[in-house]
Design an enzyme around this catalytic site. Structure first.
Site, PDB file in Angstrom:
ATOM      1  N   ASP A 217      -2.030 -22.335   6.023  1.00  0.00           N
ATOM      2  CA  ASP A 217      -0.719 -21.664   6.158  1.00  0.00           C
ATOM      3  C   ASP A 217      -0.848 -20.138   6.153  1.00  0.00           C
ATOM      4  O   ASP A 217      -0.275 -19.466   7.000  1.00  0.00           O
ATOM      5  CB  ASP A 217       0.314 -22.173   5.121  1.00  0.00           C
ATOM      6  CG  ASP A 217      -0.100 -22.043   3.666  1.00  0.00           C
ATOM      7  OD1 ASP A 217      -1.246 -21.618   3.388  1.00  0.00           O
ATOM      8  OD2 ASP A 217       0.740 -22.365   2.790  1.00  0.00           O
TER       9      ASP A 217
ATOM     10  N   ASP B 230       4.340 -24.958   0.947  1.00  0.00           N
ATOM     11  CA  ASP B 230       4.968 -25.754  -0.112  1.00  0.00           C
ATOM     12  C   ASP B 230       6.485 -25.618  -0.087  1.00  0.00           C
ATOM     13  O   ASP B 230       7.227 -26.592  -0.207  1.00  0.00           O
ATOM     14  CB  ASP B 230       4.448 -25.322  -1.487  1.00  0.00           C
ATOM     15  CG  ASP B 230       2.935 -25.377  -1.571  1.00  0.00           C
ATOM     16  OD1 ASP B 230       2.318 -26.072  -0.740  1.00  0.00           O
ATOM     17  OD2 ASP B 230       2.375 -24.727  -2.469  1.00  0.00           O
TER      18      ASP B 230
HETATM   19  C1  GLA Z   1      -1.149 -24.016  -2.340  1.00  0.00           C
HETATM   20  C2  GLA Z   1      -0.345 -22.875  -1.734  1.00  0.00           C
HETATM   21  C3  GLA Z   1       0.000 -23.178  -0.284  1.00  0.00           C
HETATM   22  C4  GLA Z   1      -1.235 -23.582   0.509  1.00  0.00           C
HETATM   23  C5  GLA Z   1      -2.022 -24.643  -0.241  1.00  0.00           C
HETATM   24  C6  GLA Z   1      -3.336 -24.971   0.430  1.00  0.00           C
HETATM   25  O1  GLA Z   1      -0.384 -25.178  -2.437  1.00  0.00           O
HETATM   26  O2  GLA Z   1       0.841 -22.685  -2.455  1.00  0.00           O
HETATM   27  O3  GLA Z   1       0.632 -22.072   0.299  1.00  0.00           O
HETATM   28  O4  GLA Z   1      -2.030 -22.472   0.821  1.00  0.00           O
HETATM   29  O5  GLA Z   1      -2.304 -24.258  -1.569  1.00  0.00           O
HETATM   30  O6  GLA Z   1      -3.113 -25.563   1.651  1.00  0.00           O
END
Ligand code: GLA
Length: 377
Positions: free
Chosen positions: A31, A167
């Site tokens: 992301d 997320d």
């Molecule tokens: C965490 C971060 C997300 C993403 C994931 C890995 O959940 O909050 O933004 O980078 O790690 O995919």
């Protein structure tokens, strides 16, 4: 929820909002590289009961925090001022202010069934529930994805965690029965039908109980490494590379950045492939993609842990179609895709393997894609 709210604040809430945790099927650490991801929402939610206040005070109470009410003022929120769980809801209100919105205070009571520290995005669920509540209370008119980005801004700028937007977008925009295909650079998402139960399969979440914490610097270091690699290659983000570009990128980069780039590039390709397979109805074919994704996180990104690896190897040895760690890494949860008929055997094997290896008991539960954030009362 209403009763507890009344007891704490002496009046009824105006409404109750819910936002779910998530598991990501594939597309990890992509992301913040402008790439793709494919999360689903969990049935576990964070609930926020809320009521407006005219005096600008922002009062926060959590059933899990079991501390006193945190008493703040919407005009005096500064990053770093709140260091407990309250940084997430306070950060959302701060981020809304930063974005130029005008509104008063509120009383909020929060309760959650999203496990914390399990890599299931309990903080994003909290941010989204508060953002949705504020949006409705004060008629701000923001879309679910705009509210998700407010949640991410809260986490980056107020809570001090440099996460990407996956997320919060998952919590805000997922729908029941579908995975959310995110294209972070384009700022778009599409619902991709995902219903393992309808095809005789099951998706299991195994919380390893190894507490993961994104605020401890390791996540920030990985993100910085990816951004540095992109800069050295003259790119906006690693999203701009395809697997065919990898040999050239490998020659141009210092050796320690190569595995990071390889993970991100191959992971983006895995998301694209997973989406095509799901759209074509080949859900079982997702299995090897999940397992490849795990190997990439373990060997190239180096963010798995012995407990997560044990879940993956045990599940595969007992007939799982695929398995991988999910979320930010360094502990947290693993997802296992399996035929319905194998789930019991796999679950029992995982549960037996943990004490045998000297690890505390894991927590297992089946998931099917649930709906995103919404007002529920
Ligand atoms: C965490 C971060 C997300 C993403 C994931 C890995 O959940 O909050 O933004 O980078 O790690 O995919």
């Amino acid at each position: 929820m209403r009763e507890v709210f009344r007891r704490i604040y002496g009046a009824s809430p105006e409404g109750i909002w819910a936002a779910p945790g998530r598991v990501n099927l594939i597309g990890e650490h992509t992301d913040y590289n402008d790439g793709f991801a494919l999360p689903i929402a969990l049935t576990q939610n964070t609930l926020v009961a809320a009521r407006k206040r005219q005096d600008g005070r922002l009062r926060l109470h959590s059933a899990q925090g079991d501390g006193p009410v945190i008493d703040l003022h919407v005009d005096r929120l500064t990053p770093g001022a709140v260091t407990t769980w309250g940084a997430y809801p306070a950060g959302v209100v701060w981020a809304l202010r930063e974005a130029g919105h005008r509104f008063g205070g509120a009383d909020l009571h929060i309760d959650s069934t999203v496990p914390t520290g399990a890599g299931l995005s309990s903080s994003a669920a909290l941010e989204c529930a508060v953002a949705f509540a504020y949006n409705d209370l004060y008629g701000l008119g923001l879309s679910p994805s705009a509210l998700a980005l407010i949640g991410q801004r809260a986490e980056n700028g107020f809570a001090g965690v440099p996460c990407g937007a996956m997320d919060q977008l998952a919590s805000a925009c997922c729908t029941a029965g579908a995975a959310l295909h995110l294209d972070i650079r384009a700022g778009t998402h599409q619902q991709v039908p995902f219903d393992p139960g309808a095809q005789g399969m099951s998706l299991l979440v195994v919380d390893t109980r190894v507490k993961h914490d994104l605020g401890d610097g390791a996540y920030a270091a990985l993100r910085a490494g990816c951004e540095r690699a992109a800069r050295l290659l003259g790119l906006t983000a690693l999203r701009d590379l395809t697997p065919a570009d990898l040999p050239r990128a490998t020659r141009a980069l210092p050796a320690h950045l190569v595995p990071l780039v390889r993970h991100v590039v191959t992971e983006n390709a895995r998301v694209t492939e997973a989406v095509s397979l799901l759209r074509a109805g080949h859900l079982a074919a997702l299995g090897p993609i999940l397992t490849d994704g795990h190997a990439s996180l373990r060997d190239d990104f180096r963010i798995s842990c012995a407990e997560s690896d044990l879940v993956v190897s045990t599940a595969l040895a007992h007939g799982a179609l695929g398995a991988r760690m999910t979320g930010g890494g360094f502990g947290g949860s693993v997802i296992v895709l399996a035929e319905e008929a194998r789930v019991e055997v796999i679950g029992a094997a995982v549960i037996a393997a943990f004490p045998a290896a000297g690890y505390q008991a894991p927590y297992l539960f089946p998931v099917s894609p649930a709906e995103g954030a919404r007002r529920i009362a």
